[in-house]
Scaffold this motif. Sequence first.
Motif, PDB file in Angstrom:
ATOM      1  N   GLU A 164       0.830  -1.208   0.000  1.00  0.00           N
ATOM      2  CA  GLU A 164       0.000   0.000   0.000  1.00  0.00           C
ATOM      3  C   GLU A 164       0.862   1.255   0.000  1.00  0.00           C
ATOM      4  N   ARG A 165       0.405   2.286  -0.729  1.00  0.00           N
ATOM      5  CA  ARG A 165       1.079   3.591  -0.758  1.00  0.00           C
ATOM      6  C   ARG A 165       0.393   4.492   0.270  1.00  0.00           C
ATOM      7  N   VAL A 166       1.170   5.014   1.210  1.00  0.00           N
ATOM      8  CA  VAL A 166       0.640   5.813   2.317  1.00  0.00           C
ATOM      9  C   VAL A 166       1.062   7.262   2.132  1.00  0.00           C
ATOM     10  N   PHE A 167       0.121   8.208   2.343  1.00  0.00           N
ATOM     11  CA  PHE A 167       0.439   9.631   2.238  1.00  0.00           C
ATOM     12  C   PHE A 167       0.158  10.292   3.594  1.00  0.00           C
ATOM     13  N   PHE A 168       1.020  11.234   3.979  1.00  0.00           N
ATOM     14  CA  PHE A 168       0.765  12.014   5.195  1.00  0.00           C
ATOM     15  C   PHE A 168       1.395  13.384   5.024  1.00  0.00           C
ATOM     16  N   GLN A 169       0.918  14.344   5.806  1.00  0.00           N
ATOM     17  CA  GLN A 169       1.423  15.708   5.727  1.00  0.00           C
ATOM     18  C   GLN A 169       2.451  15.905   6.843  1.00  0.00           C
ATOM     19  N   PRO A 170       3.727  16.034   6.482  1.00  0.00           N
ATOM     20  CA  PRO A 170       4.769  16.119   7.507  1.00  0.00           C
ATOM     21  C   PRO A 170       4.907  17.527   8.068  1.00  0.00           C
ATOM     22  N   THR A 171       5.577  17.640   9.197  1.00  0.00           N
ATOM     23  CA  THR A 171       5.919  18.941   9.779  1.00  0.00           C
ATOM     24  C   THR A 171       7.329  19.319   9.344  1.00  0.00           C
ATOM     25  N   PRO A 172       7.610  20.621   9.270  1.00  0.00           N
ATOM     26  CA  PRO A 172       8.959  21.029   8.846  1.00  0.00           C
ATOM     27  C   PRO A 172      10.018  20.558   9.843  1.00  0.00           C
ATOM     28  N   GLY A 173      11.239  20.345   9.290  1.00  0.00           N
ATOM     29  CA  GLY A 173      12.349  19.938  10.122  1.00  0.00           C
ATOM     30  C   GLY A 173      12.797  18.532   9.811  1.00  0.00           C
ATOM     31  N   PRO A 174      13.752  18.011  10.565  1.00  0.00           N
ATOM     32  CA  PRO A 174      14.235  16.647  10.336  1.00  0.00           C
ATOM     33  C   PRO A 174      13.190  15.612  10.731  1.00  0.00           C
ATOM     34  N   LEU A 175      13.114  14.540   9.918  1.00  0.00           N
ATOM     35  CA  LEU A 175      12.167  13.463  10.178  1.00  0.00           C
ATOM     36  C   LEU A 175      12.880  12.120  10.125  1.00  0.00           C
ATOM     37  N   LYS A 176      12.490  11.258  11.063  1.00  0.00           N
ATOM     38  CA  LYS A 176      12.928   9.869  11.029  1.00  0.00           C
ATOM     39  C   LYS A 176      11.724   9.025  10.622  1.00  0.00           C
ATOM     40  N   ILE A 177      11.834   8.374   9.463  1.00  0.00           N
ATOM     41  CA  ILE A 177      10.766   7.533   8.951  1.00  0.00           C
ATOM     42  C   ILE A 177      11.163   6.082   9.208  1.00  0.00           C
ATOM     43  N   SER A 178      10.283   5.325   9.866  1.00  0.00           N
ATOM     44  CA  SER A 178      10.561   3.920  10.180  1.00  0.00           C
ATOM     45  C   SER A 178       9.464   3.043   9.616  1.00  0.00           C
ATOM     46  N   CYS A 179       9.864   1.832   9.197  1.00  0.00           N
ATOM     47  CA  CYS A 179       8.915   0.851   8.678  1.00  0.00           C
ATOM     48  C   CYS A 179       9.250  -0.502   9.289  1.00  0.00           C
ATOM     49  N   ALA A 180       8.277  -1.123   9.939  1.00  0.00           N
ATOM     50  CA  ALA A 180       8.440  -2.450  10.530  1.00  0.00           C
ATOM     51  C   ALA A 180       7.444  -3.402   9.885  1.00  0.00           C
ATOM     52  N   ASP A 181       7.865  -4.669   9.655  1.00  0.00           N
ATOM     53  CA  ASP A 181       6.942  -5.634   9.054  1.00  0.00           C
ATOM     54  C   ASP A 181       6.371  -6.556  10.128  1.00  0.00           C
ATOM     55  N   ASP A 182       5.486  -7.452   9.716  1.00  0.00           N
ATOM     56  CA  ASP A 182       4.819  -8.328  10.671  1.00  0.00           C
ATOM     57  C   ASP A 182       5.696  -9.485  11.132  1.00  0.00           C
ATOM     58  N   HIS A 183       7.009  -9.440  10.729  1.00  0.00           N
ATOM     59  CA  HIS A 183       7.967 -10.415  11.227  1.00  0.00           C
ATOM     60  C   HIS A 183       8.959  -9.772  12.196  1.00  0.00           C
ATOM     61  N   GLY A 184       8.716  -8.511  12.537  1.00  0.00           N
ATOM     62  CA  GLY A 184       9.562  -7.844  13.511  1.00  0.00           C
ATOM     63  C   GLY A 184      10.806  -7.194  12.944  1.00  0.00           C
ATOM     64  N   ARG A 185      10.915  -7.075  11.645  1.00  0.00           N
ATOM     65  CA  ARG A 185      12.098  -6.455  11.031  1.00  0.00           C
ATOM     66  C   ARG A 185      11.811  -4.977  10.786  1.00  0.00           C
ATOM     67  N   ASN A 186      12.848  -4.159  10.891  1.00  0.00           N
ATOM     68  CA  ASN A 186      12.638  -2.712  10.886  1.00  0.00           C
ATOM     69  C   ASN A 186      13.703  -2.020  10.035  1.00  0.00           C
ATOM     70  N   THR A 187      13.291  -0.904   9.382  1.00  0.00           N
ATOM     71  CA  THR A 187      14.205  -0.075   8.575  1.00  0.00           C
ATOM     72  C   THR A 187      13.904   1.388   8.859  1.00  0.00           C
ATOM     73  N   ASN A 188      14.969   2.215   8.909  1.00  0.00           N
ATOM     74  CA  ASN A 188      14.814   3.650   9.163  1.00  0.00           C
ATOM     75  C   ASN A 188      15.472   4.452   8.040  1.00  0.00           C
ATOM     76  N   VAL A 189      14.917   5.639   7.739  1.00  0.00           N
ATOM     77  CA  VAL A 189      15.566   6.617   6.859  1.00  0.00           C
ATOM     78  C   VAL A 189      15.394   7.995   7.489  1.00  0.00           C
ATOM     79  N   LEU A 190      16.330   8.891   7.202  1.00  0.00           N
ATOM     80  CA  LEU A 190      16.277  10.266   7.704  1.00  0.00           C
ATOM     81  C   LEU A 190      16.099  11.227   6.546  1.00  0.00           C
ATOM     82  N   VAL A 191      15.176  12.179   6.659  1.00  0.00           N
ATOM     83  CA  VAL A 191      14.936  13.185   5.631  1.00  0.00           C
ATOM     84  C   VAL A 191      14.729  14.533   6.315  1.00  0.00           C
TER      85      VAL A 191
END
Length: 803
Positions: free
Chosen positions: A770-797
């Motif tokens: 699924e493609r998810v959209f949200f309205q972010p706030t200004p400044g640095p953001l940490k975006i994280s994604c975890a799956d249903d097997h407990g694995r996780n990934t982070n990116v900084l923007v």
Amino acid sequence: MGVVLLVLFTGLDLAFPLPSAPQYSPLVLAADGSVLHAYLNPTQKWRMKTELREITPVLRKAIIEKEDRWFRWHFGVNPVALVQAAGRNLFGRGRTTGASTIPMQVARLLEPKERTLGNKLLEMLRATQLELHYSKDEILQLYLNLVPYGGNVEGVKSAALLYFQQTPDYLSLAQTVTLAIIPNRPRGLILGQNNAAVLRERNRWLRRFGAAGLFPRQDVEDALLEPLDVQRHAAPTLAPHLSRRLVRQFPRQAIIRSSLQRGKQSKAEDLTRNYVRRLHELGITQAAVLVVSNRTRQVEAYVGSADFHDFGSQGQNDGVVAVRSPGSTLKPFLYALAMDRGLVTPKLLLPDVPTNFQGYRPENFDKHCNGEVTLERALAYSLNIPAVRVLNQLGVPTFTDKLHQAGFQSVTRNRTRLGLSSILGGCGASLEELTNLYVTLAAGGRYEGLQLVAPPAATPCPQAPSPEVKEKLTASFSSAKKSSGPLLSLSAEGNREDKATRREPAGQQLISPAAAFLTTDILAQLTRPDLPLGAASSLRLPKVAWKTGTSYGRRDAWSIGYNREYTIGVWVGNFSGQGSPALTGADVATPLLFDLFNALAYNSPNDWFAPPAALDFRLVCAETGLVPGENCPNQVIDYFLPGVSNGQRCQHQREVLVSADGGFTYCRACAPAAGFRRELYPNLLPEVAAYKEARGIAYRRLPPHNPQCQLVRTDAERAPSITSPTPNTEYVLNRREQQQLLLSCTTPSEVRQVYWYVNDQFLRAAAATERVFFQPTPGPLKISCADDHGRNTNVLVTITELD
């Protein structure tokens, strides 16, 4: 006595140096020696240099008999003629003459002066000086290059080309005599204006020459019957772009012999001009063409624009050397390099799905993806995403270094700044560079520079001169060595071999013959979208391997093809850079390419490229193009390079432990002692699985993992891969438009659900595709994604908002 004379004449040279060499009209010749293009000399005169080989025995006899019968015997001045002229002038008997010999006339033509007794004496000294420096043939050559023919026409070659449209060595006896009689009366005998008077004078001299036994009687009678219906023609203007280029490259040469074939050049110009006329209503005004012989690397046709004189469409620009976006024309070279590195083979399947390459998201030309395609289909259909994937695997520096070796100047200047977009036209290239790259493919991967100038002809060994001639040559050479006169190189100019015109044997193997053959084999396929409409059923479809290209914005259309004999490159577009909806390589460039092949290479041999001995066949899995593994029932034959191509075993299916009802899978740690079965499931790449999910493409999906499994599996390699947003990127959003940020990822096939977090705060759960959209706030953001097997990934923007 000889030493004294040598000193005297050396002093004469120092006191009265020879005049400057004549300024000739630059001439550009075809490979056969015919004149392609002529230019006015710096003094705005047509003074085309007559070479020694163009002075025929007929011309030589006619000029000497008419102007200076004792030319071969005197030393610049004829004493007998001087005495006779002095007697006639003194006693007023007969025609008043000056007893000028050919060397004396050359002296006067080199330094025009008022006719006085003093100047006549100076002419005699100059004539003697010329005799010391030059042979009789060279003096005659100088005379024939300087004699006037009225207006701004000087020299027998200029007159022959402008009035008879032939060089002097191709003239008939009547035409040769016509040119021999005019120089004494250039204002009275003007060709094209008073031909009747010229005809009477020509026939009078023909009869005199016949009576003197100078020419066979029958030849003279035939010449008397030849009509004289001539007019002045424009100077030859074929190949204007190459001619201008060569004249600038060799400014000191009066005659430059190019590599062009006159017939091919004329035909290519006509085809290009007429073809572009039909494209004007589509907003397309220009084209450029290059025809190269694969065997010699010589350019045989060079069309810089559709019409050199079309100033409205900037026709004087040279489209052969103009740097433009190459579109997809570099893809064959990329795949050939990847084959040599063992990365790919023709049947290897490549993912063709939306992919984010570190922030670069390429799209195919038709905006459509195919899931997975073989390399040969990716090249034949010119798909962009597989090409970027292969370049990413090969490495941009490796690719651009090879282009540097292939002579791509713009790439060389900018290669440190080029990225993955270079394979889709994000770099600069010229038609000349691209065409030679395809010549390299036709030559089995060996690169050499193109030849614009014909190689010098072998010079036959001259016979040994007689002792008398030897003595004169020695004396002349001794004097000439001490003289600073620039006329020394006059007879050699234009005939000498310039260092820049030599064909150097240097060359390098950019790609292997095996990779070149495989690429050619793919490019020769007819099942492809860039085959012009109706071409497949045409009887005039040439046997060629070709590739098209279209730049971003449809500003440039390319089509470059080759067979065993020729490579032809075509560019179509506008020099202004303006695009056109119709401007694609397949629609507007390839039809001209096929026309050129049918017109210029219709008699090429029918033999085609043969596979080199280094190639071999093997069976590969039809599902992946890899060496078959344990579960590969469908197999096809594929070429490969032994010892080079990847030998990885296929694993397109993997064995999975499934519960008896098929509801979930077990890992090795949670599998029960009994009550399960072993099944094979597709082992898809995460991005391919995500593409199939998003498009609703049916495939056998892996059931979810055993919910009772207590083992926490957090292996990083199976963690979700965030495709949007791009890591370490600043996003500038418009606050008034309330722009949103897209969140998307790819996951292994067993993942059903993912969980999104922003700055470690839970945002929402979503399906894996699924493609998810949200309205972010200004400044640095940490975006994280975890799956249903407990694995996780982070990116900084970073988010920046604009009002």
